[in-house]
Design an enzyme around this catalytic site. Structure first.
Site, PDB file in Angstrom:
ATOM      1  N   GLU A 177      40.867  38.196  40.135  1.00  0.00           N
ATOM      2  CA  GLU A 177      40.264  36.855  40.064  1.00  0.00           C
ATOM      3  C   GLU A 177      40.832  36.031  38.908  1.00  0.00           C
ATOM      4  O   GLU A 177      40.314  36.074  37.793  1.00  0.00           O
ATOM      5  CB  GLU A 177      38.739  36.964  39.923  1.00  0.00           C
ATOM      6  N   LYS A 219      40.981  36.558  44.502  1.00  0.00           N
ATOM      7  CA  LYS A 219      39.812  35.665  44.432  1.00  0.00           C
ATOM      8  C   LYS A 219      40.201  34.446  43.607  1.00  0.00           C
ATOM      9  O   LYS A 219      40.019  34.426  42.383  1.00  0.00           O
ATOM     10  CB  LYS A 219      38.632  36.424  43.810  1.00  0.00           C
TER      11      LYS A 219
END
Ligand code: 13P
Length: 333
Positions: A177, A219
């Site tokens: 992420e 992500k």
């Protein structure tokens, strides 16, 4: 060489137009959200709230996995059932946030680097033994006048890659992420330039650290103007810019892409995801889905307001957002 099991887990998390429920707020973040609504900031209230989330009926119809926090993965429902069992019994794959937060990057006064690599291997083994099947590590990049610096991008990308390699070693799917924050007055174009560069360096580092891309989920943030910007780019523009950015830099072999919501209003996050899938879905090498925190939870949290008598209504609000985002993952809103 990563295991078949790991690749299967990554696929399962992206299957069937489902997404992830990010419910891994640290004490500080969860307490801040409670405080804003006047909800007491105690262990028991955090436990009650997380019980509300994981016991939502039919959650599994739109949620493939749930990301927990260290405190939460060790907690149980009021009747003594571990949250991890509640999720697994519902066919939802449990995951765990393993980073220790973004801290001041030495030598770069306005920038941060995410910490948590020291001792990570043994923590991953413990979580895996508890039943977690995937993990999450978030790096945050701020846009400002002269930032982000290459030094900050590289430090964060390197940590993400080291984390991802360790996860795969113990059989956990790493969610990678790298988040470009919405804070600031920048344009959508600037967000696109910064996100492209960040993702480019992240994939360079993943390659150097020998991470298998078919066993990770990315992500990312959507490509958006800053929160304080005067711009209000239409949904179609955000969708086009985001898809273009990802096609330019994300290898086809990545198992899937699940966006963070980053503080977008819940309906808008769904509308943008929907536009990407509706207008470009059939041309993309990966599924685009969601791994939202606020854009799934915020309406439910506000309805719950810390009161038992609001639990059912709050669960209905959560389920509504889950269904909207599941439809958006198919481009069907
Ligand atoms: P938001 O969707 O609220 O940005 O949270 C996602 C997340 O997991 C942040 O790390």
């Amino acid at each position: 060489m990563i295991s078949e099991q790991l690749i299967r887990t990554a696929k399962s998390l992206m299957d069937g137009h489902k997404g992830l429920l990010a419910m891994d707020e640290s004490f500080g973040t969860c307490n801040k959200r409670f405080a804003a609504l006047g909800i007491p900031q105690t262990v028991e209230m955090r436990r009650k709230y997380r019980e509300l989330l994981v016991t939502t009926p039919q959650l599994n119809e739109g949620i493939s996995g749930a990301i927990l926090f260290d405190e939460t993965i060790r907690q149980q429902t009021a009747d003594g059932t571990p949250f991890i069992k509640v999720l697994t019994d519902a066919g939802i794959i449990p995951g765990i946030k393993v980073d220790l937060g973004a801290k001041q990057l030495a030598g770069f006064p306005e920038e941060k680097v995410t910490e948590g690599l020291d001792g990570l291997r043994s923590r991953l083994v413990e979580y895996s033994e508890m039943g977690a099947r995937f993990a999450k590590w978030r790096a945050v990049i701020t846009i400002g006048d002269r930032i982000p610096s290459e030094g900050c991008i590289e430090a964060n990308a390197h940590s993400l890659a080291r984390y991802a390699a360790m996860c795969q070693e113990v059989g956990l799917v790493p969610i990678v992420e790298p988040e470009v924050l919405m804070n600031g007055g920048h344009s959508l174009l600037r967000c696109m330039t910064v996100t492209s560069r960040l993702l480019q360096v992240v994939f360079e580092q993943l390659y150097k650290q020998r991470v298998s891309l078919e066993g990770i989920l990315l992500k990312p943030n959507m490509i958006l103007p800053g929160l304080e910007a005067m711009f209000n780019d239409p949904v179609a523009v955000v969708a086009e810019a985001t898809v273009k950015c990802l096609l330019d830099v994300v290898p086809d072999t990545v198992a899937g892409i699940a966006f963070l919501s980053g503080g977008q209003p819940a309906e808008l996050a769904s509308a943008r995801l929907n536009a990407m899938n509706r207008d470009y879905g059939s041309d993309l090498p990966w599924n685009l889905s969601f791994s939202f925190g606020r854009a799934l939870q915020q309406p439910a949290l506000e309805i719950w307001d810390g009161k038992d008598l609001n639990i059912v209504a709050a669960q209905q609000a959560l389920l509504h957002r889950v269904k909207c985002n599941s439809l958006a993952s198919a481009g069907l809103i």
